[in-house]
Design a protein around this motif. Structure first.
Motif, PDB file in Angstrom:
ATOM      1  N   PRO A  66       0.790  -1.188  -0.107  1.00  0.00           N
ATOM      2  CA  PRO A  66      -0.011   0.086  -0.165  1.00  0.00           C
ATOM      3  C   PRO A  66       0.911   1.336  -0.030  1.00  0.00           C
ATOM      4  O   PRO A  66       1.971   1.263   0.810  1.00  0.00           O
ATOM      5  CB  PRO A  66      -0.727  -0.186   1.324  1.00  0.00           C
ATOM      6  N   GLN A  67       0.424   2.241  -0.870  1.00  0.00           N
ATOM      7  CA  GLN A  67       1.299   3.350  -0.904  1.00  0.00           C
ATOM      8  C   GLN A  67       0.483   4.792  -0.827  1.00  0.00           C
ATOM      9  O   GLN A  67      -0.588   4.806  -1.560  1.00  0.00           O
ATOM     10  CB  GLN A  67       2.054   3.498  -2.251  1.00  0.00           C
ATOM     11  N   HIS A  68       0.691   5.530   0.237  1.00  0.00           N
ATOM     12  CA  HIS A  68      -0.047   6.644   0.527  1.00  0.00           C
ATOM     13  C   HIS A  68       0.747   7.879  -0.095  1.00  0.00           C
ATOM     14  O   HIS A  68       1.898   8.092   0.301  1.00  0.00           O
ATOM     15  CB  HIS A  68      -0.455   7.085   1.850  1.00  0.00           C
ATOM     16  N   SER A  69       0.325   8.749  -1.053  1.00  0.00           N
ATOM     17  CA  SER A  69       0.916   9.747  -1.629  1.00  0.00           C
ATOM     18  C   SER A  69       0.399  11.098  -1.601  1.00  0.00           C
ATOM     19  O   SER A  69      -0.903  11.045  -1.398  1.00  0.00           O
ATOM     20  CB  SER A  69       1.235   9.333  -3.274  1.00  0.00           C
ATOM     21  N   SER A  85      -4.034  14.064  -1.942  1.00  0.00           N
ATOM     22  CA  SER A  85      -3.442  12.844  -1.265  1.00  0.00           C
ATOM     23  C   SER A  85      -4.120  11.764  -1.951  1.00  0.00           C
ATOM     24  O   SER A  85      -5.586  11.968  -1.939  1.00  0.00           O
ATOM     25  CB  SER A  85      -3.434  12.733   0.113  1.00  0.00           C
ATOM     26  N   ASP A  87      -4.642   7.165  -2.141  1.00  0.00           N
ATOM     27  CA  ASP A  87      -3.848   5.883  -1.724  1.00  0.00           C
ATOM     28  C   ASP A  87      -4.063   5.009  -2.795  1.00  0.00           C
ATOM     29  O   ASP A  87      -4.917   5.007  -3.519  1.00  0.00           O
ATOM     30  CB  ASP A  87      -4.915   5.291  -0.547  1.00  0.00           C
ATOM     31  N   GLN A  88      -3.017   4.093  -2.987  1.00  0.00           N
ATOM     32  CA  GLN A  88      -2.763   3.193  -3.989  1.00  0.00           C
ATOM     33  C   GLN A  88      -2.452   1.789  -3.535  1.00  0.00           C
ATOM     34  O   GLN A  88      -1.850   1.745  -2.282  1.00  0.00           O
ATOM     35  CB  GLN A  88      -2.080   3.628  -5.090  1.00  0.00           C
ATOM     36  N   ARG A 170      -6.473   2.079  -7.206  1.00  0.00           N
ATOM     37  CA  ARG A 170      -6.683   3.417  -6.235  1.00  0.00           C
ATOM     38  C   ARG A 170      -7.740   2.900  -5.146  1.00  0.00           C
ATOM     39  O   ARG A 170      -8.920   2.715  -5.339  1.00  0.00           O
ATOM     40  CB  ARG A 170      -7.471   4.141  -7.382  1.00  0.00           C
ATOM     41  N   THR A 172      -7.610   1.919  -0.551  1.00  0.00           N
ATOM     42  CA  THR A 172      -6.921   2.079   0.591  1.00  0.00           C
ATOM     43  C   THR A 172      -6.444   0.318   1.059  1.00  0.00           C
ATOM     44  O   THR A 172      -7.300  -0.566   0.301  1.00  0.00           O
ATOM     45  CB  THR A 172      -7.590   2.467   1.769  1.00  0.00           C
ATOM     46  N   LYS A 173      -5.633   0.147   1.778  1.00  0.00           N
ATOM     47  CA  LYS A 173      -5.173  -1.254   2.049  1.00  0.00           C
ATOM     48  C   LYS A 173      -6.466  -1.931   2.852  1.00  0.00           C
ATOM     49  O   LYS A 173      -6.587  -3.141   2.806  1.00  0.00           O
ATOM     50  CB  LYS A 173      -4.039  -1.073   3.145  1.00  0.00           C
TER      51      LYS A 173
END
Length: 205
Positions: A66-69, A85, A87-88, A170, A172-173
């Motif tokens: 999981p990557q929050h950008s 922001s 989440d991917q 696209r 969230t975890k």
């Protein structure tokens, strides 16, 4: 009418009935023989008409990260703008594809398919160049940086293509963890799509 003529009429009727019975028997046997021939022809059509699969494959390993950008807060010209922001979830898969045919196979796209509560979410695999860019953008990506499997790979007869692909969803975890299934579709030119459901556990990173 004499008894002789009555007996003769009965004999004629009996003979006629016997002939009709014989004729019906021939028709029944002819019909059964025709049915057997048709059934055999249909069976042979399906046996000969069904081609063996041109390709097979395995998903050897799956990593999920999981990557929050957040955006930089500047546009392309350097002017300030509101930050965004998102989440991917990055899905990496180490794949092996085998060409079982006597002709080259031309892979032209790969998709990862996650079955969620609202249906199937699909994400195209990145090109080999974009695969490498993921590791440049996120140097701390906790996934082995192996050789990329290009979605435009050509596999020669009898050969095997192996590499890692990446797709991004696209979500969230937490949303990802609620999925009901995961599989991968490999679209091969002039061939039916090859769909592979992984038999290995998903590694969270």
């Amino acid at each position: 009418m004499s008894l002789l003529r009555q007996d003769s009429t009965k004999l004629d009727d009996a003979a006629l009935g016997e002939e009709l019975t014989k004729g019906s028997s021939h028709v029944v046997w002819a019909g059964l023989a025709a049915a057997v021939v048709v059934s055999a022809a249909i069976a042979l059509y399906f046996v000969w008409g069904q081609k063996p699969p041109a390709a097979s494959g395995e998903i050897e390993q799956i990593w999920v990260h999981p990557q929050h950008s957040e955006s930089s807060g500047f546009d392309a010209n350097g002017a300030p703008m509101a930050t965004e922001s998102f989440d991917q979830v990055y899905v990496f898969a180490l794949v092996k594809l085998h060409n079982l045919s006597d002709k080259p196979l031309f892979l032209h796209s790969i998709t990862a398919n996650a079955t969620m509560g609202d249906g199937i979410h699909s994400s195209y695999a990145a090109t080999a160049t974009d695969y490498d860019r993921v590791f440049l953008a996120y140097p701390q990506m906790p996934v082995p940086h192996g050789k990329a499997l290009s979605p435009q790979t050509t596999i020669e007869p009898g050969q095997t293509a192996e590499g890692t692909m990446v797709s991004a969803f696209r979500m969230t975890k937490q949303e990802w963890d609620a999925r009901k299934g995961l599989d991968f579709t490999f679209a091969i030119q002039y061939q039916p799509n090859l769909k592979i459901a992984p038999q290995t556990a998903v590694i969270d990173r």
